[in-house]
Design a protein around this motif. Structure first.
Motif, PDB file in Angstrom:
ATOM      1  N   GLU A  61       0.829  -1.208   0.000  1.00 27.97           N
ATOM      2  CA  GLU A  61       0.000   0.000   0.000  1.00 27.97           C
ATOM      3  C   GLU A  61       0.863   1.259   0.000  1.00 27.97           C
ATOM      4  OE1 GLU A  61      -3.539   2.107   2.696  1.00 27.97           O
ATOM      5  OE2 GLU A  61      -2.769   0.120   3.230  1.00 27.97           O
ATOM      6  N   GLU A  62       1.914   1.263   0.817  1.00 25.88           N
ATOM      7  CA  GLU A  62       2.801   2.426   0.881  1.00 25.88           C
ATOM      8  C   GLU A  62       3.540   2.627  -0.440  1.00 25.88           C
ATOM      9  OE1 GLU A  62       5.282   2.886   4.399  1.00 25.88           O
ATOM     10  OE2 GLU A  62       4.041   1.401   5.429  1.00 25.88           O
ATOM     11  N   ILE A  63       4.011   1.532  -1.024  1.00 24.47           N
ATOM     12  CA  ILE A  63       4.742   1.617  -2.290  1.00 24.47           C
ATOM     13  C   ILE A  63       3.851   2.187  -3.384  1.00 24.47           C
ATOM     14  CG2 ILE A  63       5.799   0.238  -4.132  1.00 24.47           C
ATOM     15  CD1 ILE A  63       6.851  -1.623  -1.878  1.00 24.47           C
ATOM     16  N   GLU A  64       2.629   1.686  -3.484  1.00 31.84           N
ATOM     17  CA  GLU A  64       1.721   2.149  -4.521  1.00 31.84           C
ATOM     18  C   GLU A  64       1.359   3.615  -4.333  1.00 31.84           C
ATOM     19  OE1 GLU A  64      -1.538  -0.550  -4.526  1.00 31.84           O
ATOM     20  OE2 GLU A  64      -0.379  -2.193  -5.421  1.00 31.84           O
ATOM     21  N   GLN A  65       1.124   4.016  -3.100  1.00 27.56           N
ATOM     22  CA  GLN A  65       0.805   5.419  -2.837  1.00 27.56           C
ATOM     23  C   GLN A  65       1.940   6.337  -3.278  1.00 27.56           C
ATOM     24  OE1 GLN A  65      -0.134   5.630   1.356  1.00 27.56           O
ATOM     25  NE2 GLN A  65      -2.279   5.033   1.046  1.00 27.56           N
ATOM     26  N   THR A  66       3.158   5.930  -2.969  1.00 24.41           N
ATOM     27  CA  THR A  66       4.326   6.765  -3.310  1.00 24.41           C
ATOM     28  C   THR A  66       4.574   6.804  -4.804  1.00 24.41           C
ATOM     29  OG1 THR A  66       5.372   6.310  -1.179  1.00 24.41           O
ATOM     30  CG2 THR A  66       6.796   7.087  -2.945  1.00 24.41           C
ATOM     31  N   LEU A  67       4.557   5.646  -5.456  1.00 24.16           N
ATOM     32  CA  LEU A  67       4.874   5.605  -6.873  1.00 24.16           C
ATOM     33  C   LEU A  67       3.800   6.268  -7.736  1.00 24.16           C
ATOM     34  CD1 LEU A  67       6.452   2.053  -7.392  1.00 24.16           C
ATOM     35  CD2 LEU A  67       7.554   4.214  -6.764  1.00 24.16           C
ATOM     36  N   ASN A  68       2.560   6.261  -7.252  1.00 28.17           N
ATOM     37  CA  ASN A  68       1.463   6.856  -8.011  1.00 28.17           C
ATOM     38  C   ASN A  68       1.157   8.292  -7.617  1.00 28.17           C
ATOM     39  OD1 ASN A  68       0.794   4.566  -9.704  1.00 28.17           O
ATOM     40  ND2 ASN A  68      -0.008   3.576  -7.861  1.00 28.17           N
ATOM     41  N   ASP A  69       1.958   8.842  -6.732  1.00 23.86           N
ATOM     42  CA  ASP A  69       1.776  10.219  -6.300  1.00 23.86           C
ATOM     43  C   ASP A  69       2.481  11.155  -7.283  1.00 23.86           C
ATOM     44  OD1 ASP A  69       1.517  12.643  -5.080  1.00 23.86           O
ATOM     45  OD2 ASP A  69       2.577  12.116  -3.236  1.00 23.86           O
ATOM     46  N   GLU A  70       1.710  11.830  -8.099  1.00 20.34           N
ATOM     47  CA  GLU A  70       2.301  12.701  -9.117  1.00 20.34           C
ATOM     48  C   GLU A  70       3.004  13.909  -8.523  1.00 20.34           C
ATOM     49  OE1 GLU A  70      -0.665  13.726 -11.938  1.00 20.34           O
ATOM     50  OE2 GLU A  70      -0.965  11.655 -12.629  1.00 20.34           O
ATOM     51  N   GLY A  71       2.726  14.192  -7.249  1.00 20.83           N
ATOM     52  CA  GLY A  71       3.360  15.335  -6.620  1.00 20.83           C
ATOM     53  C   GLY A  71       4.651  14.994  -5.912  1.00 20.83           C
ATOM     54  N   SER A  72       5.028  13.690  -5.919  1.00 26.31           N
ATOM     55  CA  SER A  72       6.248  13.274  -5.209  1.00 26.31           C
ATOM     56  C   SER A  72       7.473  13.791  -5.917  1.00 26.31           C
ATOM     57  CB  SER A  72       6.312  11.746  -5.145  1.00 26.31           C
ATOM     58  OG  SER A  72       5.306  11.253  -4.297  1.00 26.31           O
TER      59      SER A  72
END
Length: 424
Positions: free
Chosen positions: A413-424
């Protein structure tokens, strides 16, 4: 074949500049200078090496090369500051885990057309330099992890090098039962790269990008859980590790091997020479073999090293590219490999090491050639690393704070949130 030598620590805390001023013939000139950043510490004699390459470059182009050595510890911040202030070099060595971040920021030039067919490079290193089908980092060199072991212990217990996961487990159990003074195979809880072969070897991946651009983590897949259950089970069920190892870093593995407390460990291609430098009495008593696959073959191991990138601020991209070509030609690549702990990024240049008679070189080269792998090709993966998501997952399992299912679900869940966060 010259044995690859130990990686020394960075020798200075401040950047050091050198100017290659050897005279020669060639076009160009007119006071033009090529600015190059190279990471400090990889080559113990980097000044002499780059003076020679600078001489070659001046003879070919008539252009001076200004090489600035940047300590690894300061490099990422130096790059980001330079990108923000548009004070970037023309060419730089870029760690493979940073290339996509800088490419995504628009700091690097796409060199796909210049390279053409990437089949001549080690696949895992090429993948680490590609973003959206374009190449932003030319594979320069890399190290890889395999298994290092005490040959004297294996001889004493009449053991053979394992070729499957089960043989690895049985070998570790035998050592643990027969030598209570040794940790047979430590499962280091704070060492991500020691864990990944058991994820990749099981057929899983950390994350994959779909055709719509969305990233999906495979760390909670059935395959990944099987691999992680095997790896953590070595400690929790088989008892071949130690309780203290649940917090070990990779450096702790090396330190404990040198002190004579570890029989087998996953470690880098630069490690054998470092071990022998620390304890010369271990000469002839250590060996290495590629990390076995579940049923044979090899489990993939992370390729860590550097790309050479041309920066978007380069005044003359053609000139900058010619320097990249010079650094990666056969002769300069050979010398670089012999003076450092690392293997070259071109497959043909790697071949002499895969056929080496040196038992502390060939296994690592085979691992790199046959089963080297990069991290997910996302500009955001650096944040996953920075947040230590995979290490936290591993430690939760080893410390029995979470089951494999619970820990992997949370990590995915954490990995997906980070990789799919366009603002990262």
């Amino acid at each position: 074949m010259t044995r690859i030598r130990a990686l020394p620590a960075a020798s200075a805390a401040a950047a050091l500049a050198l100017l290659a001023t050897a005279c020669g013939s060639g076009g160009g000139g007119g006071g033009e200078t090529l600015d190059v950043w190279i990471m400090e510490g990889t080559n113990p004699d980097a000044t002499a090496y780059f003076e020679e390459v600078g001489r070659q470059f001046r003879e070919e182009t008539g252009v001076e090369v200004n090489v600035e050595f940047v300590p690894w510890a300061d490099a990422h911040d130096k790059f980001t500051t330079a990108i923000a202030g548009n004070t970037m070099p023309d060419v730089a060595e870029v760690g493979t885990t940073w290339t996509l971040e800088f490419a995504d920021a628009g700091a690097l030039l796409d060199v796909s057309d210049r390279v053409g067919d990437t089949g001549g490079y080690v696949e895992g290193l090429t993948e680490a330099g590609q973003l959206d089908g374009s190449l932003y980092g030319v594979p320069w060199y890399a190290g890889v992890r395999s298994v290092i072991y005490r040959t004297d212990v294996f001889e004493e217990l009449d053991l053979e090098e394992p070729t499957t996961w089960e043989e690895l487990r049985e070998t570790a159990i035998t050592i643990s039962e027969e030598r209570d003074d040794l940790t047979a195979f430590p499962v280091a809880g704070d060492a991500m790269y020691q864990m990944l072969p058991f994820v990749w070897g099981s057929g899983a991946d950390i994350a994959e990008q779909g055709s719509d651009g969305t990233w999906t983590s495979g760390i909670d897949s059935a395959e990944a859980r099987e691999g992680l259950s095997f790896y953590t089970g070595l400690a929790l069920e088989d008892g071949v590790s130690s309780t203290g190892a649940s917090t070990w870093l990779e450096t702790d593995l090396q330190d404990n091997f040198i002190s004579g407390d570890v029989a087998m460990m996953i470690a880098g291609s630069w490690t054998p020479a470092a071990i022998l430098e620390a304890d010369p009495e271990l000469e002839g008593r250590i060996g290495a073999f590629p990390i076995p696959g579940p049923e044979g073959g090899y489990s993939p191991s992370f390729l860590g090293g550097s790309h050479l990138s041309v920066f978007s601020a380069a005044e003359d991209p053609d000139l900058a590219w010619s320097y990249v070509e010079l650094l990666t030609n056969d002769e300069n690549a050979r010398r670089w490999s012999e003076e450092t702990t690392y293997f070259p990024g071109k497959t043909e240049q790697l071949e002499p090491y895969t056929t080496s008679d040196d038992p502390l070189v060939r296994p690592f080269a085979e691992q790199m050639a046959e089963a080297g792998r990069g991290l997910p090709a996302s500009a955001n993966f650096g944040k996953v690393q920075g947040d230590a998501v995979l290490q936290a997952m591993l430690q939760d399992i080893l410390n029995e704070k979470a089951s494999v299912e619970e820990a992997t679900s949370r990590a995915a869940e954490e990995i997906e949130q980070t990789l799919n966060d366009e603002g990262s």
